[in-house]
Design a protein around this motif. Sequence first.
Motif, PDB file in Angstrom:
ATOM      1  N   GLU A  38       0.830  -1.209   0.000  1.00 38.69           N
ATOM      2  CA  GLU A  38       0.000   0.000   0.000  1.00 38.69           C
ATOM      3  C   GLU A  38       0.867   1.263   0.000  1.00 38.69           C
ATOM      4  N   GLN A  39       1.955   1.249   0.792  1.00 39.49           N
ATOM      5  CA  GLN A  39       2.850   2.408   0.853  1.00 39.49           C
ATOM      6  C   GLN A  39       3.861   2.413  -0.301  1.00 39.49           C
ATOM      7  N   GLY A  40       3.939   1.315  -1.037  1.00 34.59           N
ATOM      8  CA  GLY A  40       4.865   1.257  -2.173  1.00 34.59           C
ATOM      9  C   GLY A  40       6.321   1.181  -1.776  1.00 34.59           C
ATOM     10  N   ALA A  70       9.668   7.023  -4.303  1.00 41.86           N
ATOM     11  CA  ALA A  70      10.251   7.274  -5.632  1.00 41.86           C
ATOM     12  C   ALA A  70      10.208   8.773  -5.949  1.00 41.86           C
ATOM     13  N   LYS A  71       9.079   9.403  -5.623  1.00 44.87           N
ATOM     14  CA  LYS A  71       8.930  10.842  -5.861  1.00 44.87           C
ATOM     15  C   LYS A  71       9.950  11.646  -5.052  1.00 44.87           C
ATOM     16  N   PHE A  72      10.115  11.227  -3.785  1.00 49.02           N
ATOM     17  CA  PHE A  72      11.076  11.912  -2.913  1.00 49.02           C
ATOM     18  C   PHE A  72      12.490  11.786  -3.488  1.00 49.02           C
ATOM     19  N   ASP A  74      13.380  11.238  -6.607  1.00 50.37           N
ATOM     20  CA  ASP A  74      13.500  12.040  -7.835  1.00 50.37           C
ATOM     21  C   ASP A  74      13.774  13.499  -7.502  1.00 50.37           C
ATOM     22  N   ARG A  75      13.081  13.995  -6.469  1.00 49.84           N
ATOM     23  CA  ARG A  75      13.165  15.419  -6.163  1.00 49.84           C
ATOM     24  C   ARG A  75      14.423  15.764  -5.368  1.00 49.84           C
ATOM     25  N   ASN A  76      14.768  14.888  -4.390  1.00 47.93           N
ATOM     26  CA  ASN A  76      15.829  15.252  -3.432  1.00 47.93           C
ATOM     27  C   ASN A  76      17.060  14.355  -3.460  1.00 47.93           C
ATOM     28  N   LEU A  80      17.127  11.998   4.538  1.00 44.68           N
ATOM     29  CA  LEU A  80      16.074  11.981   5.557  1.00 44.68           C
ATOM     30  C   LEU A  80      14.731  12.311   4.931  1.00 44.68           C
ATOM     31  N   GLN A  81      13.751  11.450   5.147  1.00 43.87           N
ATOM     32  CA  GLN A  81      12.438  11.631   4.527  1.00 43.87           C
ATOM     33  C   GLN A  81      11.361  11.908   5.553  1.00 43.87           C
ATOM     34  N   GLN A  82      11.494  11.368   6.765  1.00 47.37           N
ATOM     35  CA  GLN A  82      10.418  11.515   7.755  1.00 47.37           C
ATOM     36  C   GLN A  82      10.935  11.319   9.178  1.00 47.37           C
ATOM     37  N   LEU A  83      10.171  11.903  10.128  1.00 48.19           N
ATOM     38  CA  LEU A  83      10.424  11.733  11.563  1.00 48.19           C
ATOM     39  C   LEU A  83       9.153  11.151  12.163  1.00 48.19           C
ATOM     40  N   VAL A 121       1.447  13.972   9.242  1.00 47.94           N
ATOM     41  CA  VAL A 121       1.171  15.404   9.146  1.00 47.94           C
ATOM     42  C   VAL A 121       1.855  15.915   7.887  1.00 47.94           C
ATOM     43  N   HIS A 122       1.141  16.725   7.092  1.00 47.84           N
ATOM     44  CA  HIS A 122       1.758  17.272   5.880  1.00 47.84           C
ATOM     45  C   HIS A 122       2.999  18.093   6.260  1.00 47.84           C
ATOM     46  N   PRO A 123       4.112  17.873   5.531  1.00 51.52           N
ATOM     47  CA  PRO A 123       5.363  18.572   5.904  1.00 51.52           C
ATOM     48  C   PRO A 123       5.240  20.096   5.878  1.00 51.52           C
ATOM     49  N   LYS A 124       4.329  20.620   5.042  1.00 54.79           N
ATOM     50  CA  LYS A 124       4.175  22.080   4.986  1.00 54.79           C
ATOM     51  C   LYS A 124       3.510  22.637   6.247  1.00 54.79           C
ATOM     52  N   ASP A 125       2.872  21.768   7.035  1.00 52.17           N
ATOM     53  CA  ASP A 125       2.236  22.201   8.283  1.00 52.17           C
ATOM     54  C   ASP A 125       3.090  21.870   9.502  1.00 52.17           C
ATOM     55  N   GLY A 127       6.725  22.608   9.687  1.00 54.24           N
ATOM     56  CA  GLY A 127       8.060  23.192   9.573  1.00 54.24           C
ATOM     57  C   GLY A 127       8.961  22.483   8.577  1.00 54.24           C
ATOM     58  N   GLY A 128       8.358  21.904   7.526  1.00 54.69           N
ATOM     59  CA  GLY A 128       9.178  21.247   6.500  1.00 54.69           C
ATOM     60  C   GLY A 128       9.572  19.823   6.827  1.00 54.69           C
ATOM     61  N   VAL A 129       8.948  19.261   7.893  1.00 53.69           N
ATOM     62  CA  VAL A 129       9.254  17.879   8.289  1.00 53.69           C
ATOM     63  C   VAL A 129       8.012  17.010   8.095  1.00 53.69           C
ATOM     64  N   VAL A 131       5.979  14.384   9.359  1.00 59.96           N
ATOM     65  CA  VAL A 131       5.848  13.770  10.689  1.00 59.96           C
ATOM     66  C   VAL A 131       4.891  12.588  10.593  1.00 59.96           C
ATOM     67  N   GLU A 132       5.357  11.428  11.050  1.00 59.46           N
ATOM     68  CA  GLU A 132       4.503  10.233  11.085  1.00 59.46           C
ATOM     69  C   GLU A 132       4.099   9.949  12.532  1.00 59.46           C
ATOM     70  N   LEU A 133       2.865   9.550  12.701  1.00 59.99           N
ATOM     71  CA  LEU A 133       2.363   9.097  14.012  1.00 59.99           C
ATOM     72  C   LEU A 133       2.214   7.587  13.938  1.00 59.99           C
TER      73      LEU A 133
HETATM   74  N1  CMX Z   1       9.800  16.036   3.795  1.00 66.36           N
HETATM   75  C1  CMX Z   1       9.731  17.395   3.710  1.00 66.36           C
HETATM   76  N2  CMX Z   1       9.097  18.046   2.697  1.00 66.36           N
HETATM   77  C2  CMX Z   1       8.513  17.285   1.749  1.00 66.36           C
HETATM   78  C3  CMX Z   1       8.551  15.884   1.780  1.00 66.36           C
HETATM   79  C4  CMX Z   1       9.223  15.248   2.854  1.00 66.36           C
HETATM   80  N3  CMX Z   1       9.294  13.921   2.938  1.00 66.36           N
HETATM   81  N4  CMX Z   1       7.877  15.408   0.709  1.00 66.36           N
HETATM   82  C5  CMX Z   1       7.439  16.468   0.019  1.00 66.36           C
HETATM   83  N5  CMX Z   1       7.816  17.603   0.647  1.00 66.36           N
HETATM   84  C6  CMX Z   1       7.546  18.967   0.196  1.00 66.36           C
HETATM   85  C7  CMX Z   1       8.018  19.149  -1.231  1.00 66.36           C
HETATM   86  O1  CMX Z   1       9.377  19.524  -1.272  1.00 66.36           O
HETATM   87  C8  CMX Z   1       7.103  20.237  -1.743  1.00 66.36           C
HETATM   88  O2  CMX Z   1       7.568  21.479  -1.315  1.00 66.36           O
HETATM   89  P1  CMX Z   1       7.566  22.760  -2.321  1.00 66.36           P
HETATM   90  O3  CMX Z   1       6.111  22.951  -2.690  1.00 66.36           O
HETATM   91  O4  CMX Z   1       8.117  23.859  -1.471  1.00 66.36           O
HETATM   92  O5  CMX Z   1       8.416  22.358  -3.484  1.00 66.36           O
HETATM   93  C9  CMX Z   1       5.807  19.931  -1.039  1.00 66.36           C
HETATM   94  O6  CMX Z   1       6.141  19.177   0.149  1.00 66.36           O
HETATM   95  C10 CMX Z   1       4.939  19.063  -1.960  1.00 66.36           C
HETATM   96  O7  CMX Z   1       3.789  18.755  -1.358  1.00 66.36           O
HETATM   97  P2  CMX Z   1       2.625  17.948  -2.140  1.00 66.36           P
HETATM   98  O8  CMX Z   1       2.636  18.335  -3.598  1.00 66.36           O
HETATM   99  O9  CMX Z   1       1.379  18.112  -1.333  1.00 66.36           O
HETATM  100  O10 CMX Z   1       3.045  16.436  -2.022  1.00 66.36           O
HETATM  101  P3  CMX Z   1       4.032  15.423  -2.739  1.00 66.36           P
HETATM  102  O11 CMX Z   1       3.362  14.831  -3.929  1.00 66.36           O
HETATM  103  O12 CMX Z   1       5.413  15.929  -2.884  1.00 66.36           O
HETATM  104  O13 CMX Z   1       4.033  14.301  -1.606  1.00 66.36           O
HETATM  105  C11 CMX Z   1       3.663  13.761   0.685  1.00 66.36           C
HETATM  106  C12 CMX Z   1       4.448  14.612  -0.306  1.00 66.36           C
HETATM  107  C13 CMX Z   1       4.240  14.032   2.051  1.00 66.36           C
HETATM  108  C14 CMX Z   1       2.183  14.147   0.653  1.00 66.36           C
HETATM  109  C15 CMX Z   1       3.850  12.267   0.265  1.00 66.36           C
HETATM  110  O14 CMX Z   1       5.229  11.952   0.283  1.00 66.36           O
HETATM  111  C16 CMX Z   1       3.122  11.302   1.153  1.00 66.36           C
HETATM  112  O15 CMX Z   1       1.950  11.028   0.969  1.00 66.36           O
HETATM  113  N6  CMX Z   1       3.814  10.782   2.201  1.00 66.36           N
HETATM  114  C17 CMX Z   1       3.212   9.858   3.168  1.00 66.36           C
HETATM  115  C18 CMX Z   1       3.455   8.431   2.817  1.00 66.36           C
HETATM  116  C19 CMX Z   1       4.905   8.068   2.827  1.00 66.36           C
HETATM  117  O16 CMX Z   1       5.814   8.880   2.967  1.00 66.36           O
HETATM  118  N7  CMX Z   1       5.121   6.740   2.671  1.00 66.36           N
HETATM  119  C20 CMX Z   1       6.432   6.149   2.643  1.00 66.36           C
HETATM  120  C21 CMX Z   1       6.840   5.702   4.003  1.00 66.36           C
HETATM  121  C22 CMX Z   1       6.035   4.505   4.473  1.00 66.36           C
HETATM  122  C23 CMX Z   1       6.122   4.283   5.970  1.00 66.36           C
HETATM  123  O17 CMX Z   1       6.625   5.140   6.702  1.00 66.36           O
HETATM  124  O18 CMX Z   1       5.660   3.214   6.425  1.00 66.36           O
END
Ligand code: CMX
Length: 137
Positions: A38-40, A70-72, A74-76, A80-83, A121-125, A127-129, A131-133
């Motif tokens: 599901e998470q790919g 894969a998206k992460f 490609d972009r970065n 570090l992807q998550q906390l 939590v969406h990273p934009k909400d 501080g750029g991180v 956050v997984e619960l």
């Molecule tokens: N950390 C910090 N910032 C991130 C980020 C990350 N991991 N991923 C994306 N962003 C930023 C991008 O840089 C972008 O910023 P700018 O607009 O300033 O360029 C912005 O967030 C993009 O946001 P978006 O278009 O809403 O979303 P994306 O398509 O880039 O996807 C996210 C981001 C977080 C919604 C997506 O990665 C997601 O759904 N994550 C949750 C699931 C996941 O990560 N699964 C893998 C782990 C599985 C597990 O832990 O079990």
Amino acid sequence: GLLRVDHVGIAVPDLDEALAFYERTFGLRCVHEETNEEQGVREAMVAADPDGGGARIQLLAPLRPDSAIAKFLDRNGPGLQQLAYTVRDVEAASAALRARGLRLLYDEPRRGTAGSRINFVHPKDAGGVLVELVQPA
Ligand code: CMX
């Protein structure tokens, strides 16, 4: 509320190479490995203290080109992807953060590592991180 740091997630292009690097270079041990369709991801948890309660490092490799990892990558590139924080009750923790105006990625918790229940939590909400619960199984 948040109980402790559960793990830190690192995006890697190749799980086997990353596991070998962490074992050889840092002496960390693999304590768990699984595929989450599901998470790919193909993922592994590695630890400095395999028998202790310390935070894990989660190595995350993409299963598909349209996956979050894969998206992460490609972009970065790799990094570090998550906390992730351990919580007692993921629904309650998500509701509390929603009430403070943060966007949670899922309406309902999904399945995470080892049968845990997770939300993000969406990273934009946050501080750029990203956050997984994590509510452990
Ligand atoms: N950390 C910090 N910032 C991130 C980020 C990350 N991991 N991923 C994306 N962003 C930023 C991008 O840089 C972008 O910023 P700018 O607009 O300033 O360029 C912005 O967030 C993009 O946001 P978006 O278009 O809403 O979303 P994306 O398509 O880039 O996807 C996210 C981001 C977080 C919604 C997506 O990665 C997601 O759904 N994550 C949750 C699931 C996941 O990560 N699964 C893998 C782990 C599985 C597990 O832990 O079990």
